[in-house]
Write a protein that holds these residues in place. Sequence first.
Motif, PDB file in Angstrom:
ATOM      1  N   GLU A   1       0.845  -1.156   0.005  1.00 19.60           N
ATOM      2  CA  GLU A   1      -0.028  -0.060  -0.107  1.00 19.60           C
ATOM      3  C   GLU A   1       0.942   1.144  -0.090  1.00 19.60           C
ATOM      4  O   GLU A   1       1.642   1.316   0.672  1.00 19.60           O
ATOM      5  CB  GLU A   1      -0.869  -0.085   1.295  1.00 19.60           C
ATOM      6  N   PRO A   2       0.408   2.030  -0.810  1.00 22.47           N
ATOM      7  CA  PRO A   2       1.540   3.456  -0.849  1.00 22.47           C
ATOM      8  C   PRO A   2       1.446   4.088   0.301  1.00 22.47           C
ATOM      9  O   PRO A   2       0.402   4.317   0.938  1.00 22.47           O
ATOM     10  CB  PRO A   2       1.013   4.218  -2.209  1.00 22.47           C
ATOM     11  N   THR A   3       2.715   4.764   0.622  1.00 21.06           N
ATOM     12  CA  THR A   3       2.971   5.579   1.806  1.00 21.06           C
ATOM     13  C   THR A   3       3.622   7.044   1.389  1.00 21.06           C
ATOM     14  O   THR A   3       4.407   6.819   0.592  1.00 21.06           O
ATOM     15  CB  THR A   3       3.884   4.864   2.865  1.00 21.06           C
ATOM     16  N   TRP A   4       3.158   8.138   1.911  1.00 21.46           N
ATOM     17  CA  TRP A   4       3.733   9.299   1.759  1.00 21.46           C
ATOM     18  C   TRP A   4       5.120   9.289   1.997  1.00 21.46           C
ATOM     19  O   TRP A   4       5.514   9.001   3.264  1.00 21.46           O
ATOM     20  CB  TRP A   4       2.980  10.490   2.235  1.00 21.46           C
ATOM     21  N   LEU A   5       6.274   9.614   0.961  1.00 18.63           N
ATOM     22  CA  LEU A   5       7.511   9.920   1.582  1.00 18.63           C
ATOM     23  C   LEU A   5       7.665  11.289   0.935  1.00 18.63           C
ATOM     24  O   LEU A   5       7.619  11.756  -0.011  1.00 18.63           O
ATOM     25  CB  LEU A   5       8.271   8.822   0.662  1.00 18.63           C
ATOM     26  N   VAL A   6       8.324  12.104   2.002  1.00 24.13           N
ATOM     27  CA  VAL A   6       8.583  13.390   1.921  1.00 24.13           C
ATOM     28  C   VAL A   6      10.102  13.835   1.815  1.00 24.13           C
ATOM     29  O   VAL A   6      10.742  13.030   2.503  1.00 24.13           O
ATOM     30  CB  VAL A   6       7.767  14.170   3.032  1.00 24.13           C
ATOM     31  N   GLY A   7      10.466  14.948   1.346  1.00 25.29           N
ATOM     32  CA  GLY A   7      11.759  15.519   1.478  1.00 25.29           C
ATOM     33  C   GLY A   7      12.178  15.878   0.209  1.00 25.29           C
ATOM     34  O   GLY A   7      11.395  15.997  -0.824  1.00 25.29           O
ATOM     35  N   PHE A   8      13.382  16.636   0.455  1.00 25.09           N
ATOM     36  CA  PHE A   8      14.231  17.267  -0.980  1.00 25.09           C
ATOM     37  C   PHE A   8      15.812  17.395  -0.829  1.00 25.09           C
ATOM     38  O   PHE A   8      16.011  16.432   0.255  1.00 25.09           O
ATOM     39  CB  PHE A   8      13.459  18.839  -1.072  1.00 25.09           C
ATOM     40  N   SER A   9      16.521  17.742  -1.419  1.00 28.93           N
ATOM     41  CA  SER A   9      17.840  17.848  -1.598  1.00 28.93           C
ATOM     42  C   SER A   9      18.331  16.473  -1.704  1.00 28.93           C
ATOM     43  O   SER A   9      17.774  15.660  -2.887  1.00 28.93           O
ATOM     44  CB  SER A   9      18.388  18.319  -0.288  1.00 28.93           C
TER      45      SER A   9
ATOM     46  N   MET B   1      17.348  13.800  -0.640  1.00 27.06           N
ATOM     47  CA  MET B   1      16.040  12.814  -0.739  1.00 27.06           C
ATOM     48  C   MET B   1      15.415  12.694  -2.001  1.00 27.06           C
ATOM     49  O   MET B   1      14.803  11.831  -2.559  1.00 27.06           O
ATOM     50  CB  MET B   1      14.962  13.472   0.042  1.00 27.06           C
ATOM     51  N   SER B   2      15.724  13.477  -3.118  1.00 26.40           N
ATOM     52  CA  SER B   2      15.501  13.594  -4.414  1.00 26.40           C
ATOM     53  C   SER B   2      15.981  12.169  -5.016  1.00 26.40           C
ATOM     54  O   SER B   2      15.324  11.554  -6.085  1.00 26.40           O
ATOM     55  CB  SER B   2      15.936  14.536  -5.455  1.00 26.40           C
ATOM     56  N   THR B   3      17.172  11.551  -4.591  1.00 23.91           N
ATOM     57  CA  THR B   3      17.703  10.222  -5.097  1.00 23.91           C
ATOM     58  C   THR B   3      16.774   9.073  -4.723  1.00 23.91           C
ATOM     59  O   THR B   3      16.974   8.054  -5.429  1.00 23.91           O
ATOM     60  CB  THR B   3      19.021  10.113  -4.187  1.00 23.91           C
ATOM     61  N   ILE B   4      15.847   9.476  -3.819  1.00 22.45           N
ATOM     62  CA  ILE B   4      15.063   8.200  -3.320  1.00 22.45           C
ATOM     63  C   ILE B   4      13.585   8.522  -3.929  1.00 22.45           C
ATOM     64  O   ILE B   4      12.889   7.560  -4.455  1.00 22.45           O
ATOM     65  CB  ILE B   4      15.036   8.121  -1.942  1.00 22.45           C
ATOM     66  N   ILE B   5      13.226   9.644  -3.520  1.00 29.80           N
ATOM     67  CA  ILE B   5      11.403  10.164  -3.893  1.00 29.80           C
ATOM     68  C   ILE B   5      11.227   9.930  -5.315  1.00 29.80           C
ATOM     69  O   ILE B   5      10.189   9.353  -5.929  1.00 29.80           O
ATOM     70  CB  ILE B   5      11.016  11.281  -3.123  1.00 29.80           C
TER      71      ILE B   5
ATOM     72  N   ALA C   1       3.107   8.436  -5.767  1.00 29.70           N
ATOM     73  CA  ALA C   1       3.228  10.013  -5.495  1.00 29.70           C
ATOM     74  C   ALA C   1       4.071  10.263  -4.434  1.00 29.70           C
ATOM     75  O   ALA C   1       4.352   9.677  -3.220  1.00 29.70           O
ATOM     76  CB  ALA C   1       1.834  10.667  -5.584  1.00 29.70           C
ATOM     77  N   THR C   2       5.046  11.103  -4.478  1.00 32.37           N
ATOM     78  CA  THR C   2       5.829  11.695  -3.278  1.00 32.37           C
ATOM     79  C   THR C   2       5.730  12.945  -3.260  1.00 32.37           C
ATOM     80  O   THR C   2       5.459  13.677  -4.126  1.00 32.37           O
ATOM     81  CB  THR C   2       7.369  11.261  -3.576  1.00 32.37           C
ATOM     82  N   VAL C   3       6.370  13.565  -2.050  1.00 24.13           N
ATOM     83  CA  VAL C   3       6.320  15.111  -1.810  1.00 24.13           C
ATOM     84  C   VAL C   3       7.614  15.552  -1.807  1.00 24.13           C
ATOM     85  O   VAL C   3       8.616  15.219  -0.874  1.00 24.13           O
ATOM     86  CB  VAL C   3       5.560  15.490  -0.559  1.00 24.13           C
ATOM     87  N   HIS C   4       7.833  16.449  -2.666  1.00 26.26           N
ATOM     88  CA  HIS C   4       9.382  17.181  -2.874  1.00 26.26           C
ATOM     89  C   HIS C   4       9.084  18.582  -2.000  1.00 26.26           C
ATOM     90  O   HIS C   4       8.436  19.356  -2.674  1.00 26.26           O
ATOM     91  CB  HIS C   4       9.935  17.435  -4.198  1.00 26.26           C
ATOM     92  N   GLY C   5       9.921  18.595  -0.781  1.00 28.19           N
ATOM     93  CA  GLY C   5       9.851  19.832  -0.221  1.00 28.19           C
ATOM     94  C   GLY C   5       9.530  19.742   1.425  1.00 28.19           C
ATOM     95  O   GLY C   5       9.156  18.620   1.846  1.00 28.19           O
ATOM     96  N   ASN C   6      10.055  20.623   2.067  1.00 30.39           N
ATOM     97  CA  ASN C   6       9.656  20.699   3.810  1.00 30.39           C
ATOM     98  C   ASN C   6      10.461  19.537   4.316  1.00 30.39           C
ATOM     99  O   ASN C   6       9.482  18.410   4.600  1.00 30.39           O
ATOM    100  CB  ASN C   6       8.373  20.824   3.993  1.00 30.39           C
ATOM    101  N   ASN C   7      11.668  19.166   4.538  1.00 32.68           N
ATOM    102  CA  ASN C   7      11.973  18.072   5.311  1.00 32.68           C
ATOM    103  C   ASN C   7      11.437  18.319   7.053  1.00 32.68           C
ATOM    104  O   ASN C   7      11.125  19.460   7.323  1.00 32.68           O
ATOM    105  CB  ASN C   7      13.539  18.142   5.441  1.00 32.68           C
ATOM    106  N   LEU C   8      11.838  17.487   7.638  1.00 34.54           N
ATOM    107  CA  LEU C   8      10.939  17.594   9.120  1.00 34.54           C
ATOM    108  C   LEU C   8      11.552  18.695   9.798  1.00 34.54           C
ATOM    109  O   LEU C   8      10.732  19.406  10.444  1.00 34.54           O
ATOM    110  CB  LEU C   8      11.340  16.161   9.940  1.00 34.54           C
ATOM    111  N   MET C   9      12.789  19.145   9.593  1.00 35.91           N
ATOM    112  CA  MET C   9      13.430  19.972  10.369  1.00 35.91           C
ATOM    113  C   MET C   9      12.855  21.659  10.006  1.00 35.91           C
ATOM    114  O   MET C   9      13.089  22.681  10.561  1.00 35.91           O
ATOM    115  CB  MET C   9      14.957  20.193  10.310  1.00 35.91           C
ATOM    116  N   ASP C  10      12.220  21.547   8.677  1.00 37.71           N
ATOM    117  CA  ASP C  10      11.654  22.829   8.312  1.00 37.71           C
ATOM    118  C   ASP C  10      10.322  22.982   8.750  1.00 37.71           C
ATOM    119  O   ASP C  10       9.684  24.187   8.469  1.00 37.71           O
ATOM    120  CB  ASP C  10      11.648  22.805   6.677  1.00 37.71           C
ATOM    121  N   THR C  11       9.493  21.772   9.293  1.00 40.08           N
ATOM    122  CA  THR C  11       8.193  21.735   9.543  1.00 40.08           C
ATOM    123  C   THR C  11       7.611  23.076  10.449  1.00 40.08           C
ATOM    124  O   THR C  11       6.729  23.483  10.420  1.00 40.08           O
ATOM    125  CB  THR C  11       7.702  20.161   9.830  1.00 40.08           C
TER     126      THR C  11
END
Length: 354
Positions: free
Chosen positions: A118-126, A128-132, A142-152
């Motif tokens: 079942e798909p799970t949201w994976l979030v991150g950038f920089s 993390m683009s290597t994975i998402i 679908a994945t979310v490029h943007g706002n890592n946890l420390m930016d939240t």
Amino acid sequence: MGGLDGRARILRVSVRYPNPLRRGDRVGVTSPSSGVNEDLRGRLDVAVQDVRDRGFEVVVGDCMDGAGHVSAPAADRASELMSMLTDPDIKAVVPPWGGETAIDLLPLLDWDRLRDAEPTWLVGFSDMSTIITPLTLLTGTATVHGNNLMDTPYRAPEGLLSWLDIVTAPHGHSFTQSPPNRHRSTGWDNYRTQPEVREYTLDAAGRWTRLDADGDVEVEGRLIGGCIETLCNLTGTGYLDVAAFARAEAPDGLLVYVEAAGDDAFTICRNLHGMRLAGFFDSANAVLVGRTSAPDGSSLTQHQAVLDALGPLNVPIIADVECGHVPPFMPIVNGARGRVVHTPTRSELTQTLT
């Protein structure tokens, strides 16, 4: 594990949107690339608490060590990420931030299992683009490029959203983001002395910039992209077969976005040329380029580098978009349908989760 062979076993599926998060759902935190130093744990605690305050349970993994350039050995990082992405009780996974060498996880991930789960949201950038980005291309998730946890903890400026706003949106939801026309001119906040900082310092004015020509832009396509410095190392491999994705999921074309983290203009120019020659932009109806603080070259600016490499595409190229390493951040959903409008008085990106 389920690494790809040289022929890139890709079993195409339609774009899959993870279920929207509801109160009480579980969010996993792990570091597929760089972990968190002890003196930055205060910021991590603040960010985790903010996610909890939104009504979610947070599970912090074991791969979080910030003493070196990676949080744990590659096998451990891959195992923990796989565990979180295939755990039916975890609905989203977010790292503290990116890093340098998440590329070592790719052959260790079980792509068949990820495709079947079942798909799970994976979030991150920089990094993390290597994975998402491969996750979207290879599994349709679908994945979310943007706002890592420390930016939240930062409050999103008017016109922009947080990753939490997106992962809680229902299937079929359409949302529009527009630039605040302000950004940070240099540097980052000091999380060691200000772990609870919540307001961006947006001390410079700046709008989106069309590089290729004058005139209004209104164009649609399915969204895909990420960080130039990390994705350029995957072009020509089975992990970044954008052409196959476009044939299956975007016969009407793509909106491709890219951003430079910190490499100088000459390096970015070479990398973009290589990505273009490898077919990364072949189906692009337009290219969005993130605002960058990366240095210009002695005789080549970052804008000129983009135009030199991507001008032959003969599609609109819009730069200074909030999808890069310069705050604030505009989250972009890999796989979503997008519509970009850019005129002298209006700039916006609309995304639809279909």
